[in-house]
Design an enzyme around this catalytic site. Sequence first.
Site: not given
Ligand code: ARG
Length: 389
Positions: A255, A250, A77, A80
């Site tokens: 991602e 968030w 992560c 963090r």
């Molecule tokens: N990468 C994952 C997604 O696209 C989520 C993982 C957790 N990400 C976060 N920002 N807490 O759904």
Amino acid sequence: MLINNLALQHGFRTYNTILSDAKAFLALLQEEQVFQEPCLDRIAEIESEVEQTGTYWQSFDELAYGAKLAWRNSTRCVGRSYWNSLEVRDRRSLNQAEEIFEALVEHLRLCTNGGRIKSLATVFAPQEPGKPGIRIWNDQLIRYAGYRQPDGSVVGDPKYVEFTELVQRMGWKGGEGTPFDILPIVIQMPNQRPKLFELPRDAVLEVPIQHPDYSWFAELGLKWHALPAICNMMLEIGGVQYTAAPFSGWYMGTEIAARNFADENRYNLLPVVAKRMGLDTRYDHSLWRDRAIVELNVAVLYSFRRAGVTMVDHHSETRRFVQFEKSEALAGRTTYADWGWIVPPISGSTTPVFHRNYENVELKPNFFSQPDPWRQFASHKKSDCPFGH
Ligand code: ARG
């Protein structure tokens, strides 16, 4: 032998393991000066409780700080630095799937907070010795269905084709068949049949995607959910295993834009975006993928900002991560990390983390992956569905 197998299957561990993990955890709390009083009494208390019951019940403060530590120790992560602001809701007293579902809906509302997203974990009862734990079968609370078409293509998120077919066999009548139908939640209480629940629409905030310069972008009809809410990991604190402890915060733009939308085995949108941009997709060396993926990222960051929904970009977040490393060092701690997860999937070398080395060491407390309880049923035909539908 049979006992041993069952024990392994249900994560049954010896008193000694639990006790030594508990002691290590209390020592850590002491070291970080979480509580004022010395914890010798607490150790004695835990010892006798573990002797009598095979486990022990953590205080709210132990649970809450333990969850924060689990986040701080999550080497994959990049976010963090906020570990100490995690809010923890104690829902260990719930023992009905219906109540758990209500708590999940409440979790979504509290965490979403009208777009000003908070970091939140809701913790359900820990696994008891010799019994399976509570499990939420979904990997995240909010995910989009993937419908396999007769021609082999997929409408929706291809990552969830298996899960979608599973819940359909369990009786889910399916959504409308759009690329963004929200999957139902599957909750399984220890030694009971799993139950299906449909999330209320108004508990799920979504952001329509548009681009600041390309007006055609909105015509692609894209959107994404505001919350990443992981619910299939096991939170382990001081030897106690919480098999259902969903947590959410968030998104970082990449991602969604560089993975969920761009991966060939997800929404695979780069060819679509590149064509609309008028790029020459015949040659790799035109870098059409690279140009399209940047504009997708621009669109996602722009749309979340416009909608007033918390999101971070990979430049600020990786810089903040290096700050976090520094403050950890001041506290006398090494920051362990999984480089391949910390470096963003686009523009890696433009971020400071790319140029650093990390050792990946697994500390506890932590969030651990656990086997999907439904994998064994995933390939069954409707006729031999294990749920009696
Ligand atoms: N990468 C994952 C997604 O696209 C989520 C993982 C957790 N990400 C976060 N920002 N807490 O759904």
